[in-house]
Design a protein around this motif. Structure first.
Motif, PDB file in Angstrom:
ATOM      1  N   VAL A 129      94.731 -30.950   5.574  1.00  0.00           N
ATOM      2  CA  VAL A 129      95.548 -31.638   4.518  1.00  0.00           C
ATOM      3  C   VAL A 129      96.322 -32.683   4.972  1.00  0.00           C
ATOM      4  CG1 VAL A 129      97.008 -31.605   2.531  1.00  0.00           C
ATOM      5  CG2 VAL A 129      95.460 -29.868   2.932  1.00  0.00           C
ATOM      6  N   GLN A 144      87.352 -33.581  -1.158  1.00  0.00           N
ATOM      7  CA  GLN A 144      88.259 -34.423  -0.462  1.00  0.00           C
ATOM      8  C   GLN A 144      87.821 -34.655   0.910  1.00  0.00           C
ATOM      9  OE1 GLN A 144      91.520 -31.537   0.120  1.00  0.00           O
ATOM     10  NE2 GLN A 144      92.258 -32.077  -2.128  1.00  0.00           N
ATOM     11  N   TRP A 156     101.720 -35.942  -4.182  1.00  0.00           N
ATOM     12  CA  TRP A 156     101.520 -36.420  -2.714  1.00  0.00           C
ATOM     13  C   TRP A 156     102.076 -37.750  -2.388  1.00  0.00           C
ATOM     14  CZ3 TRP A 156      98.989 -40.224  -0.287  1.00  0.00           C
ATOM     15  CH2 TRP A 156      98.778 -39.988   1.010  1.00  0.00           C
ATOM     16  N   LEU A 216      94.969 -36.286   5.589  1.00  0.00           N
ATOM     17  CA  LEU A 216      94.506 -37.043   4.324  1.00  0.00           C
ATOM     18  C   LEU A 216      95.182 -38.411   4.265  1.00  0.00           C
ATOM     19  CD1 LEU A 216      94.532 -34.657   1.653  1.00  0.00           C
ATOM     20  CD2 LEU A 216      92.307 -35.599   2.802  1.00  0.00           C
ATOM     21  N   THR A 273      91.234 -29.033   3.492  1.00  0.00           N
ATOM     22  CA  THR A 273      90.837 -29.833   2.343  1.00  0.00           C
ATOM     23  C   THR A 273      89.529 -29.267   1.729  1.00  0.00           C
ATOM     24  OG1 THR A 273      89.461 -31.028   3.930  1.00  0.00           O
ATOM     25  CG2 THR A 273      91.641 -31.749   3.522  1.00  0.00           C
ATOM     26  N   SER A 323      94.190 -36.278  -2.520  1.00  0.00           N
ATOM     27  CA  SER A 323      94.270 -34.867  -2.908  1.00  0.00           C
ATOM     28  C   SER A 323      93.728 -34.835  -4.225  1.00  0.00           C
ATOM     29  CB  SER A 323      95.730 -34.661  -2.620  1.00  0.00           C
ATOM     30  OG  SER A 323      95.797 -33.159  -3.249  1.00  0.00           O
ATOM     31  N   CYS A 324      93.916 -35.600  -5.287  1.00  0.00           N
ATOM     32  CA  CYS A 324      93.609 -35.315  -6.663  1.00  0.00           C
ATOM     33  C   CYS A 324      92.768 -36.716  -7.094  1.00  0.00           C
ATOM     34  CB  CYS A 324      94.631 -35.077  -7.629  1.00  0.00           C
ATOM     35  SG  CYS A 324      95.946 -36.175  -7.704  1.00  0.00           S
ATOM     36  N   CYS A 346      99.925 -35.180  -8.287  1.00  0.00           N
ATOM     37  CA  CYS A 346     100.141 -33.851  -7.596  1.00  0.00           C
ATOM     38  C   CYS A 346     101.347 -33.981  -6.574  1.00  0.00           C
ATOM     39  CB  CYS A 346      98.884 -33.564  -6.792  1.00  0.00           C
ATOM     40  SG  CYS A 346      98.468 -34.961  -5.550  1.00  0.00           S
ATOM     41  N   ASP A 367     103.872 -37.833   3.602  1.00  0.00           N
ATOM     42  CA  ASP A 367     103.340 -36.350   3.902  1.00  0.00           C
ATOM     43  C   ASP A 367     102.676 -36.384   5.270  1.00  0.00           C
ATOM     44  OD1 ASP A 367     104.511 -35.505   1.846  1.00  0.00           O
ATOM     45  OD2 ASP A 367     103.139 -35.279   0.482  1.00  0.00           O
ATOM     46  N   CYS A 411      94.667 -41.214  -4.688  1.00  0.00           N
ATOM     47  CA  CYS A 411      95.063 -40.274  -3.895  1.00  0.00           C
ATOM     48  C   CYS A 411      94.191 -39.226  -3.447  1.00  0.00           C
ATOM     49  CB  CYS A 411      96.032 -39.238  -5.036  1.00  0.00           C
ATOM     50  SG  CYS A 411      96.720 -37.754  -4.375  1.00  0.00           S
ATOM     51  N   LYS A 416      95.739 -23.680   1.591  1.00  0.00           N
ATOM     52  CA  LYS A 416      96.585 -25.013   1.332  1.00  0.00           C
ATOM     53  C   LYS A 416      96.511 -25.891   2.441  1.00  0.00           C
ATOM     54  CE  LYS A 416      99.929 -22.143  -1.644  1.00  0.00           C
ATOM     55  NZ  LYS A 416     101.249 -21.950  -2.032  1.00  0.00           N
ATOM     56  N   GLN A 417      96.283 -25.478   3.666  1.00  0.00           N
ATOM     57  CA  GLN A 417      96.253 -26.752   4.621  1.00  0.00           C
ATOM     58  C   GLN A 417      94.872 -27.046   5.020  1.00  0.00           C
ATOM     59  OE1 GLN A 417      98.084 -24.854   8.077  1.00  0.00           O
ATOM     60  NE2 GLN A 417     100.117 -24.884   6.877  1.00  0.00           N
TER      61      GLN A 417
END
Length: 489
Positions: free
Chosen positions: A260, A248, A123, A263, A244, A76-77, A121, A127, A74, A241-242
């Motif tokens: 984000v 990341q 994701w 990604l 990175t 993100s995480c 998370c 997305d 992932c 939140k948008q």
């Protein structure tokens, strides 16, 4: 597991002088010495993916940049992504009612599609606009790096420079070691070099390719034109939140996405199975199985299975100038009876230096850079600084410890001896009652550390030669350092 998570109260002295717990040491059955992580060489045996357990050779792993083509992390995480299935209804063709008749509608079956999802998370590959795939394994689109051409040019340029420097070094070594009437290689005698032989055979010359790569290389030019910042950079609200994070962005060094929404899944890095060799004799200490799903070892020479283990059971508070009781447990991990005797560290005979492997021609080894560099190993080989504050009273008698018996592990009966030193016996274990004396000059609150040595008998099951099959008994020594808390008042 409770013992493994505790601090290292008992440390062993390695042959290089490092202090390590017994779980971090190795034992070479050829040198008959304890080795730590600094005394061994690491070799990569195989590459495999820890998720799908796909095994691949080193050449294929290098071609794939040490990443798996079917498993992803992932972005993100950084957890492993899972493949999720969904149904997609195919589009129906438009009905033509111009003829006035009722057209027959064909109902198509829903098609199964797959996408990537993170269970941690939440994701998903949807997305970022990655289309669903009709196949569960593989087929995911890969982004192309816009700087691939430039990176390949840099790689070719530096490879050509490395080849040119290597050839120049070989020529210097040849001139240095060339003696009249003695030739190291056939080319020194005949005067026919590799480049001349390739030209005679009509093959392309390696030097010509490297020189052309260096000549055709275009260096980068610094530019003073810098893109201006947007007008609302200081007034626009920042939505964290948008954006990175640094981790990341660095996970994708080719693109380094700033938002984000850009990604993409990260191809999972490959894991390796490695074997370890002794630096002195080049024999294997550990060698795993080739199968990535197996956790067994073909060779596993850990010190835990060859060197007697010492554990601290209990001890009294150590005070300056007084004697304190110390209870330790001695374990024989081998399958043979062991004779153990406790000594003071200064009574251990000096250890002979490791002999370097003999070579046929030292000048030839130096010219070909085949001689082992042991400068770092010699720099780390030092005598450990043992604390003289506390001293263990070592008994003069030798102790006999029974061999290891797996069936006796479940026997709870322990025999008590009349000896003042041995508290009880149980299978291959001994409980010893010792005394620790601290100097009167030790200040209260200082670390209470004590050292003593073990003289133990070891039966080497490795035959000395291919024809001889008898076992050999040896007397080995090891020094231990005990951490007994702090000096009391």
């Amino acid at each position: 597991m409770a013992y493994l998570t505790q601090p290292d109260y008992v440390k062993y002295v390695c042959s290089c002088g490092q202090l390590k717990p017994i779980t971090s040491l190795y034992f070479c059955r050829h040198c008959l010495k304890i080795r730590c992580g600094f005394c061994i060489c690491h070799e990569v045996d195989s590459h495999y993916c820890a998720n799908c357990l796909e095994n691949m050779p080193s050449s294929e792993a290098r071609l794939k940049k040490n990443r798996c083509s079917s498993c992803f992390d992932c972005p993100s995480c950084f957890h492993t992504l899972s493949t999720r299935a969904t149904t997609a209804q195919p589009r129906q063709p438009p009905q033509d009612n111009a003829a006035g008749g009722d057209a027959k509608v064909e109902n198509k079956q829903p098609k199964k599609m797959y996408y990537l999802s993170c269970f941690n998370c939440r994701w998903t590959s949807r997305d970022v606009g990655i289309p669903d795939q009709p196949v569960a394994s593989g087929g995911w689109p890969e982004r192309t790096n816009p700087f691939t051409t430039r990176v390949n040019q840099l790689l070719d340029y530096y490879k050509a420079i490395a080849l040119q420097e290597k050839q120049e070094k070989i020529e210097r070594e040849r001139k240095k070691f060339s003696i009249r009437g003695k030739f190291i290689t056939l080319t020194d005698k005949t005067g026919l070099t590799g480049a001349m032989a390739r030209n005679i055979a009509g093959l392309p010359s390696a030097e010509g390719g490297s020189s052309s790569a260096i000549a055709n290389f275009t260096p980068s030019q610094a530019s003073a034109d810098v893109a201006e910042l947007p007008d609302d950079i200081f007034t626009k609200d920042v939505n964290l939140k948008q954006i990175t994070s640094m981790c990341q962005r660095l996970a994708s060094p080719e693109w380094q996405p700033a938002s984000v929404s850009r990604l993409h899944p990260l191809a999972k890095l490959l894991s390796v199975k490695r074997s370890q060799r002794c630096r002195a004799c080049d024999h294997n200490l550990t060698k795993p199985e080739y199968n990535p799903g197996s956790i067994k070892f073909k060779i596993e020479l850990l010190a835990y299975y060859h060197v007697p283990e010492i554990k601290i059971m209990s001890y009294e508070t150590i005070k300056p100038g007084q004697k304190s009781a110390l209870l330790i447990k001695l374990t024989n991990p081998t399958g043979h009876e062991m004779q153990v005797r406790l000594l003071q560290p200064e009574d251990v005979p000096p250890v002979e230096e490791d002999e370097q492997p003999k070579s046929i021609d030292k000048s030839l080894e130096k010219s070909l850079n085949l001689e082992k560099d042991a400068s770092l190993y010699k720099a780390m080989s030092r005598a450990p600084v043992l604390p003289p504050s506390c001293r263990v009273t070592a008994p003069a008698a030798a102790l006999s410890v029974a061999p290891r018996d797996d069936a006796a592990e479940y026997d709870d009966d322990a025999t008590h001896d009349d000896n003042d030193i041995i508290l009880w016996r149980k299978s291959n274990k001994l409980a010893l009652r010792l005394e620790v004396t601290a100097d009167e000059s030790v200040t209260p609150g200082a670390p209470a550390q004590s050292a003593f040595a073990l003289e133990y008998s070891y039966r080497n099951t490795v035959p000395p030669s291919a024809t001889a099959s008898q076992h050999r008994d040896h007397t080995l020594y090891t020094t231990l350092l005990l951490d007994l808390g702090t000096i009391g008042e």
